[in-house]
Motif scaffolding. Structure first.
Motif, PDB file in Angstrom:
ATOM      1  N   GLY A  59     -26.598 -17.066  36.211  1.00  0.00           N
ATOM      2  CA  GLY A  59     -25.460 -16.766  37.080  1.00  0.00           C
ATOM      3  C   GLY A  59     -25.034 -15.594  37.052  1.00  0.00           C
ATOM      4  N   THR A  60     -25.115 -14.850  35.977  1.00  0.00           N
ATOM      5  CA  THR A  60     -24.389 -13.553  35.761  1.00  0.00           C
ATOM      6  C   THR A  60     -25.183 -12.626  36.851  1.00  0.00           C
ATOM      7  N   ASP A 103     -18.588 -18.363  43.028  1.00  0.00           N
ATOM      8  CA  ASP A 103     -19.435 -18.679  41.919  1.00  0.00           C
ATOM      9  C   ASP A 103     -19.161 -20.221  41.851  1.00  0.00           C
ATOM     10  N   GLN A 138     -20.319 -23.530  37.394  1.00  0.00           N
ATOM     11  CA  GLN A 138     -19.651 -24.611  36.670  1.00  0.00           C
ATOM     12  C   GLN A 138     -19.764 -25.928  37.421  1.00  0.00           C
ATOM     13  N   SER A 160     -26.451 -21.449  38.103  1.00  0.00           N
ATOM     14  CA  SER A 160     -27.088 -21.238  37.187  1.00  0.00           C
ATOM     15  C   SER A 160     -27.861 -22.654  36.424  1.00  0.00           C
ATOM     16  N   HIS A 207     -28.930 -23.202  33.343  1.00  0.00           N
ATOM     17  CA  HIS A 207     -28.361 -24.163  31.959  1.00  0.00           C
ATOM     18  C   HIS A 207     -27.180 -24.664  31.965  1.00  0.00           C
ATOM     19  N   LYS A 208     -26.655 -24.763  33.333  1.00  0.00           N
ATOM     20  CA  LYS A 208     -24.852 -25.350  33.145  1.00  0.00           C
ATOM     21  C   LYS A 208     -25.075 -26.435  33.964  1.00  0.00           C
ATOM     22  N   CYS A 262     -18.706 -17.509  26.546  1.00  0.00           N
ATOM     23  CA  CYS A 262     -20.224 -16.759  26.921  1.00  0.00           C
ATOM     24  C   CYS A 262     -20.686 -15.990  25.817  1.00  0.00           C
TER      25      CYS A 262
HETATM   26  N1  PLP Z   1     -19.826 -17.886  36.218  1.00  0.00           N
HETATM   27  C1  PLP Z   1     -19.356 -19.068  35.466  1.00  0.00           C
HETATM   28  C2  PLP Z   1     -18.139 -19.548  36.136  1.00  0.00           C
HETATM   29  C3  PLP Z   1     -19.799 -18.970  34.075  1.00  0.00           C
HETATM   30  O1  PLP Z   1     -19.007 -20.115  33.474  1.00  0.00           O
HETATM   31  C4  PLP Z   1     -20.680 -18.674  33.658  1.00  0.00           C
HETATM   32  C5  PLP Z   1     -21.038 -18.806  32.082  1.00  0.00           C
HETATM   33  O2  PLP Z   1     -20.466 -19.458  31.465  1.00  0.00           O
HETATM   34  C6  PLP Z   1     -21.456 -17.500  34.286  1.00  0.00           C
HETATM   35  C7  PLP Z   1     -21.118 -17.248  35.694  1.00  0.00           C
HETATM   36  C8  PLP Z   1     -22.692 -16.941  33.792  1.00  0.00           C
HETATM   37  O3  PLP Z   1     -24.021 -17.516  33.822  1.00  0.00           O
HETATM   38  P1  PLP Z   1     -25.248 -17.591  33.248  1.00  0.00           P
HETATM   39  O4  PLP Z   1     -24.814 -17.876  31.766  1.00  0.00           O
HETATM   40  O5  PLP Z   1     -26.132 -18.217  33.901  1.00  0.00           O
HETATM   41  O6  PLP Z   1     -25.555 -15.935  33.095  1.00  0.00           O
END
Ligand code: PLP
Length: 364
Positions: free
Chosen positions: A71-72, A164, A167, A187, A189-190, A308
């Motif tokens: 996600g990042t 985004d 979640q 993402s 893993h979420k 995170c």
């Molecule tokens: N965006 C949100 C809302 C998140 O909660 C997170 C991770 O907690 C991310 C982005 C980042 O995702 P990733 O862990 O896959 O990099």
């Protein structure tokens, strides 16, 4: 998990069995999807099947799904490309993945439930071409944003909208076109897939404007260089197909919340629209990290603030933006995984009540 009660799904969901099987299958294949020989073509087929599955589940054309490391990276890629030459407007409660990628963003205020102020957005959009970043569901509170209404304002003003949905995906209906967004971050893993994969979904106009953040071997149609993490991507697609939403968790989440309220907690953002698996519980006068440590010792995994970067517990910018005051440093996040049980919640309730009685007494 050694008898531990895991209630930190928003940090990472337990791996779904379908995802595990897909990862193991992919690990046993040798090819690189970019190779022309039969092994490469086999890997390519797996990759393209995963791409189609993600597009089918979350909208958009398969050719406009860009696989990333998570996600990042998906947020960073969207902001890098769609923010070029535009002002960035970001919700005040966005995840650090967005905040760090858009450090100069103008912040869109939220109300006490964490819901973005659309009148403010309309006024902010008058200042020229913009990229708006608004999350669908908040990672700390579960608060849902009015994305479709924000999208209508963005389109009227000629702004891009990046959502985004990290979640929200897998926990509620999520579709790029239905949201009206131009891009959307996901993402693995979420939603019960392995860590190390994610995706940016794009509309055709946003895809045409995309410039890569990572250059390299021309993978992902030149939009994201680097050999694909095929086992993670295959697991991501399998998990996405297996997700059935989080509505079944609402009753259990409410049970956990009620037990905490009886012990003196305040449930934050509970009066607004939110994900069914999440509650943010503040215990007045007791620092969040003390609560997390006490619960951990009792065998319960929850987190404080944005977890995170575990280990670092800062005051929550999300709760501060909601005007929670001192409670912003006194709230834990309880987020139920897809496989939570009533016994887990009974265990949490007992541990929370013991913890609250002990720590509230010592804080007084
Ligand atoms: N965006 C949100 C809302 C998140 O909660 C997170 C991770 O907690 C991310 C982005 C980042 O995702 P990733 O862990 O896959 O990099």
């Amino acid at each position: 998990m050694n008898g531990m009660i895991y209630l930190d799904a928003n940090a990472t969901e337990p791996l779904r069995p379908e995802a595990r099987a897909a990862v193991l299958d992919a690990l046993d294949r040798t090819g690189n999807p970019s190779s022309v020989h039969a092994a490469g073509r086999d890997a390519r087929r797996l990759l393209e099947d995963a791409r189609e599955a993600i597009a089918r589940r979350f909208g958009g054309a398969p050719s406009d799904v860009v696989f990333t490391s998570g996600g990042t990276e998906a947020d960073a890629l969207a902001i890098h490309a769609l923010g070029r030459g535009r002002r960035v407007i970001a919700g005040a409660t966005e995840h650090d993945a967005v905040r760090a990628a858009a450090p100069g963003a103008a912040l869109l205020p939220v109300d006490a439930q964490g819901v973005a102020d659309l009148d403010a957005l309309e006024a902010m959009l008058r200042g020229g071409p913009a990229l708006v970043c608004l999350m669908l569901a908040n990672n700390e509170t579960g608060t849902l944003q009015p994305i479709a209404a924000a999208a209508a304002l963005c389109r009227a003003a000629g702004a891009w909208l990046h959502v985004d949905a990290v979640q929200a995906a897998g926990r509620m209906a999520v579709n790029l076109a239905a949201l009206g967004a131009h891009s959307m971050a996901l993402s693995s893993h979420k939603l019960g897939g392995p860590q190390g994969a994610g995706a940016l979904l794009l509309t055709p106009d946003a895809a045409a404007a995309l410039t890569p953040l990572i250059l390299g071997g021309g993978q992902e149609r030149g939009r994201r260089g680097g050999t694909h993490a095929l086992p993670a991507i295959a697991g991501f697609a399998a998990a996405a197909q297996a997700c059935t939403g989080s509505e079944h968790l609402a009753g259990l989440r409410d049970m956990a919340e009620q037990a905490a309220l009886l012990a003196g907690a305040v449930a934050l953002a509970a009066g607004g629209p939110r994900l069914s698996n999440t509650t943010a519980l503040a215990l007045p006068g007791v620092r969040a990290e003390r609560q997390v440590i006490a619960l951990d010792l009792a065998g319960i995994a929850v987190s404080a603030g944005a977890a995170c970067s575990s280990g670092k517990v800062a005051r929550s910018h999300v709760l501060e933006a909601m005007g929670a005051g001192a409670l912003a440093g006194e709230a834990i996040r309880v987020s139920l995984p897809w496989n939570a049980t009533e016994a887990d919640i009974a265990g949490f309730a007992a541990a929370y009540q013991t913890m609250a009685a002990r720590l509230s007494r010592s804080a007084a």
